[in-house]
Design a protein around this motif. Structure first.
Motif, PDB file in Angstrom:
ATOM      1  N   GLU A  30      17.318  12.719 -23.466  1.00 17.91           N
ATOM      2  CA  GLU A  30      16.049  12.723 -23.596  1.00 17.91           C
ATOM      3  C   GLU A  30      15.232  11.849 -22.660  1.00 17.91           C
ATOM      4  OE1 GLU A  30      14.761  12.145 -27.545  1.00 17.91           O
ATOM      5  OE2 GLU A  30      15.401  13.926 -28.302  1.00 17.91           O
ATOM      6  N   ARG A  31      16.007  10.809 -22.272  1.00 21.70           N
ATOM      7  CA  ARG A  31      15.262   9.733 -21.328  1.00 21.70           C
ATOM      8  C   ARG A  31      15.880   9.598 -19.990  1.00 21.70           C
ATOM      9  NH1 ARG A  31      14.929   9.068 -26.399  1.00 21.70           N
ATOM     10  NH2 ARG A  31      12.710   8.256 -27.223  1.00 21.70           N
ATOM     11  N   GLY A  32      16.737  10.612 -19.568  1.00 20.16           N
ATOM     12  CA  GLY A  32      17.523  10.775 -18.356  1.00 20.16           C
ATOM     13  C   GLY A  32      18.654   9.975 -18.095  1.00 20.16           C
ATOM     14  N   VAL A  33      19.286   9.176 -19.281  1.00 17.63           N
ATOM     15  CA  VAL A  33      20.322   8.204 -19.077  1.00 17.63           C
ATOM     16  C   VAL A  33      21.673   8.975 -19.543  1.00 17.63           C
ATOM     17  CG1 VAL A  33      21.233   6.015 -20.065  1.00 17.63           C
ATOM     18  CG2 VAL A  33      18.772   6.428 -19.732  1.00 17.63           C
ATOM     19  N   VAL A  34      22.803   8.577 -19.004  1.00 18.45           N
ATOM     20  CA  VAL A  34      23.735   9.160 -19.122  1.00 18.45           C
ATOM     21  C   VAL A  34      24.725   8.004 -19.973  1.00 18.45           C
ATOM     22  CG1 VAL A  34      24.170  10.492 -16.853  1.00 18.45           C
ATOM     23  CG2 VAL A  34      24.936   8.195 -16.950  1.00 18.45           C
ATOM     24  N   VAL A  35      25.828   8.863 -20.721  1.00 17.85           N
ATOM     25  CA  VAL A  35      26.435   8.024 -21.826  1.00 17.85           C
ATOM     26  C   VAL A  35      27.874   8.199 -21.785  1.00 17.85           C
ATOM     27  CG1 VAL A  35      26.836   7.946 -24.388  1.00 17.85           C
ATOM     28  CG2 VAL A  35      24.769   8.415 -23.377  1.00 17.85           C
ATOM     29  N   GLU A  36      28.686   6.966 -21.933  1.00 17.70           N
ATOM     30  CA  GLU A  36      30.131   6.945 -21.830  1.00 17.70           C
ATOM     31  C   GLU A  36      30.597   6.959 -23.252  1.00 17.70           C
ATOM     32  OE1 GLU A  36      33.529   3.703 -20.505  1.00 17.70           O
ATOM     33  OE2 GLU A  36      31.948   4.012 -19.138  1.00 17.70           O
ATOM     34  N   GLY A  37      31.564   7.547 -23.504  1.00 18.26           N
ATOM     35  CA  GLY A  37      32.130   7.304 -25.049  1.00 18.26           C
ATOM     36  C   GLY A  37      33.551   6.928 -25.048  1.00 18.26           C
ATOM     37  N   GLU A  38      34.100   6.390 -26.154  1.00 21.17           N
ATOM     38  CA  GLU A  38      35.539   5.924 -26.147  1.00 21.17           C
ATOM     39  C   GLU A  38      36.473   6.625 -27.238  1.00 21.17           C
ATOM     40  OE1 GLU A  38      38.198   2.023 -25.662  1.00 21.17           O
ATOM     41  OE2 GLU A  38      36.053   1.993 -25.610  1.00 21.17           O
ATOM     42  N   LEU A  39      37.506   7.032 -26.835  1.00 18.66           N
ATOM     43  CA  LEU A  39      38.707   7.705 -27.909  1.00 18.66           C
ATOM     44  C   LEU A  39      39.675   7.094 -27.528  1.00 18.66           C
ATOM     45  CD1 LEU A  39      38.402   9.727 -30.083  1.00 18.66           C
ATOM     46  CD2 LEU A  39      39.143  11.529 -28.460  1.00 18.66           C
ATOM     47  N   GLY A  40      40.382   6.488 -28.495  1.00 13.74           N
ATOM     48  CA  GLY A  40      41.439   5.654 -28.383  1.00 13.74           C
ATOM     49  C   GLY A  40      41.220   4.052 -28.276  1.00 13.74           C
ATOM     50  N   ARG A  41      42.075   3.103 -28.732  1.00 15.27           N
ATOM     51  CA  ARG A  41      41.581   1.769 -28.425  1.00 15.27           C
ATOM     52  C   ARG A  41      42.681   1.007 -27.759  1.00 15.27           C
ATOM     53  NH1 ARG A  41      40.170  -1.390 -33.786  1.00 15.27           N
ATOM     54  NH2 ARG A  41      38.513  -2.097 -32.158  1.00 15.27           N
ATOM     55  N   LEU A  42      42.002   0.160 -26.871  1.00 16.86           N
ATOM     56  CA  LEU A  42      42.729  -0.633 -26.021  1.00 16.86           C
ATOM     57  C   LEU A  42      43.135  -1.896 -26.572  1.00 16.86           C
ATOM     58  CD1 LEU A  42      41.514   1.487 -23.985  1.00 16.86           C
ATOM     59  CD2 LEU A  42      41.518  -0.525 -22.365  1.00 16.86           C
ATOM     60  N   ALA A  43      44.331  -2.393 -26.525  1.00 19.73           N
ATOM     61  CA  ALA A  43      44.837  -3.783 -27.065  1.00 19.73           C
ATOM     62  C   ALA A  43      44.018  -4.692 -26.085  1.00 19.73           C
ATOM     63  CB  ALA A  43      46.233  -3.932 -27.110  1.00 19.73           C
ATOM     64  N   GLY A  44      43.950  -6.074 -26.545  1.00 13.15           N
ATOM     65  CA  GLY A  44      43.644  -7.256 -25.833  1.00 13.15           C
ATOM     66  C   GLY A  44      42.267  -7.893 -25.937  1.00 13.15           C
ATOM     67  N   VAL A  45      41.932  -8.748 -25.368  1.00 17.37           N
ATOM     68  CA  VAL A  45      40.673  -9.567 -25.521  1.00 17.37           C
ATOM     69  C   VAL A  45      39.638  -9.498 -24.422  1.00 17.37           C
ATOM     70  CG1 VAL A  45      39.850 -11.784 -26.234  1.00 17.37           C
ATOM     71  CG2 VAL A  45      41.887 -10.803 -27.299  1.00 17.37           C
ATOM     72  N   GLU A  46      38.586  -9.260 -24.542  1.00 18.99           N
ATOM     73  CA  GLU A  46      37.676  -9.394 -23.425  1.00 18.99           C
ATOM     74  C   GLU A  46      36.223  -9.653 -23.972  1.00 18.99           C
ATOM     75  OE1 GLU A  46      37.301  -7.896 -18.831  1.00 18.99           O
ATOM     76  OE2 GLU A  46      37.405  -6.294 -20.405  1.00 18.99           O
ATOM     77  N   ASP A  47      35.304 -10.583 -23.912  1.00 17.30           N
ATOM     78  CA  ASP A  47      34.310 -10.931 -24.509  1.00 17.30           C
ATOM     79  C   ASP A  47      34.224 -10.831 -25.931  1.00 17.30           C
ATOM     80  OD1 ASP A  47      32.998 -11.584 -22.256  1.00 17.30           O
ATOM     81  OD2 ASP A  47      31.887  -9.842 -21.953  1.00 17.30           O
ATOM     82  N   ASN A  48      33.525  -9.533 -26.586  1.00 19.69           N
ATOM     83  CA  ASN A  48      33.786  -9.640 -27.980  1.00 19.69           C
ATOM     84  C   ASN A  48      34.421  -8.325 -28.329  1.00 19.69           C
ATOM     85  OD1 ASN A  48      31.893  -7.317 -27.189  1.00 19.69           O
ATOM     86  ND2 ASN A  48      30.649  -7.292 -29.163  1.00 19.69           N
ATOM     87  N   VAL A  49      35.348  -7.925 -27.483  1.00 21.70           N
ATOM     88  CA  VAL A  49      36.252  -6.866 -27.827  1.00 21.70           C
ATOM     89  C   VAL A  49      37.716  -7.471 -28.022  1.00 21.70           C
ATOM     90  CG1 VAL A  49      37.363  -5.110 -26.954  1.00 21.70           C
ATOM     91  CG2 VAL A  49      35.164  -5.284 -26.249  1.00 21.70           C
ATOM     92  N   LYS A  50      38.159  -7.137 -29.311  1.00 26.40           N
ATOM     93  CA  LYS A  50      39.479  -7.882 -29.638  1.00 26.40           C
ATOM     94  C   LYS A  50      40.167  -7.150 -30.576  1.00 26.40           C
ATOM     95  CE  LYS A  50      37.498 -12.722 -29.991  1.00 26.40           C
ATOM     96  NZ  LYS A  50      36.147 -12.455 -29.393  1.00 26.40           N
TER      97      LYS A  50
END
Length: 309
Positions: free
Chosen positions: A126-146
């Protein structure tokens, strides 16, 4: 030129068999190094901000730095939220002027991931912004992704088709064997290209995204360790594998760890070789040049996006 979305970038990348680099930013020197590389390579660019970067630098500082980069270079730049964990952070970034957001519902059951992603898509579009989704999970640690190896799952091609159709996302991050951080493989590097081929066949012309795609170049690991670091055995994604992925529908390749390594290795070496120096401009200036060098290398030799603007 104002900030842009990735729609046209991805269309050209898909048709041209190359990928756009999505580089994580945390401070001024990193941003300057990346955009200078993009300007010299005449390459389209995605600058992405993680939750950790927002917490470290504060959103307004990062936004203003990116706006300065756009004004300074005149190249097309997407400002993207990396790994938005809920609707609220995506909404905040959309309202704050981001042109692209990622909603990461991969930790959720399939139906809940669809519902959350669809909610963000409706608000963003509605505001002209595009979206990326994710399906499946990557292993590892980066910032708050663990994510542990046990929790990691590869993307199912049939689910990918259903997910895209039901959510309306503009791009999809898939899990085919990459992982976050500097330790991506315990043995021989492996990406499931057969799975990627099936996903591409299910979603012809649709832009896919590869997270955890730093190469962890040995030269920077060696410099880090030589000057007091302790990161033995670090291993990334071989660059030929990334080039192959870019030819198979992967239009966005995320790079963060390589930037951290280049910057840290350079600063460690500078401190060792210049023990009496304490001017931050000196060692951060050297680090900025290292960022620029590695980004130019990625754009020219890995992503294939040099000369595309």
């Amino acid at each position: 030129m104002p900030l842009v979305t990735s729609r046209e970038m991805f269309k050209k990348a898909y048709e041209g068999g190359y990928a756009i680099g999505a580089f994580n930013v945390n401070n001024m020197e990193i941003i300057q190094g990346i955009v200078e590389a993009a300007r010299e390579e005449k390459a389209p660019l995605i600058l992405q901000v993680s939750a950790g970067a927002r917490k470290y630098a504060r959103p307004i500082y990062l936004k203003k730095l990116v706006e300065a980069a756009v004004e300074d270079t005149g190249i097309p730049i997407v400002l993207h939220l990396d790994h938005g964990e809920d609707f609220e952070i995506c909404k905040a970034c959309i309202d704050d002027g981001f042109t692209s957001v990622m909603i990461d519902g991969s930790r959720l059951p399939f139906e809940e991931n669809i519902a959350l992603t669809r909610r963000v898509v409706e608000y963003a579009h509605e505001r002209g912004v595009v979206v990326e989704g994710e399906l499946g999970r990557l292993a590892g640690v980066e910032d708050n992704v663990k994510v542990s190896d046990r929790e990691a799952t590869f993307t199912d091609p049939d689910q990918a088709l259903e997910f895209v159709e039901r959510t309306g996302v503009d791009s999809l991050a898939v899990a085919i064997g990459t992982s976050h951080g500097a330790y991506k493989f315990k043995g021989e590097a492996y990406l499931d290209f057969e799975r990627l081929k099936k996903i591409t066949e299910k979603l012809p012309g649709f832009p896919l995204v590869l997270h955890g795609a730093s190469s962890v170049l040995p030269e920077y690991v060696e410099i880090c360790n030589r000057y007091g670091g302790n990161i033995p055995g670090a291993q990334g994604v071989p660059e030929d594998m990334l080039r192959k992925a870019a030819s198979m529908g992967v239009c966005k390749i995320n790079i963060d760890t390589d930037l951290r390594l280049a910057m840290t290795a350079t600063i460690r070496r500078y401190f060792s070789e210049n023990p009496s120096e304490f001017d931050p401009r000196k060692y951060l200036g050297e680090a900025r040049e290292a960022i620029k060098k590695i980004v130019r290398h990625k754009m020219r030799n890995v992503l294939g996006c040099s000369g595309k603007i």
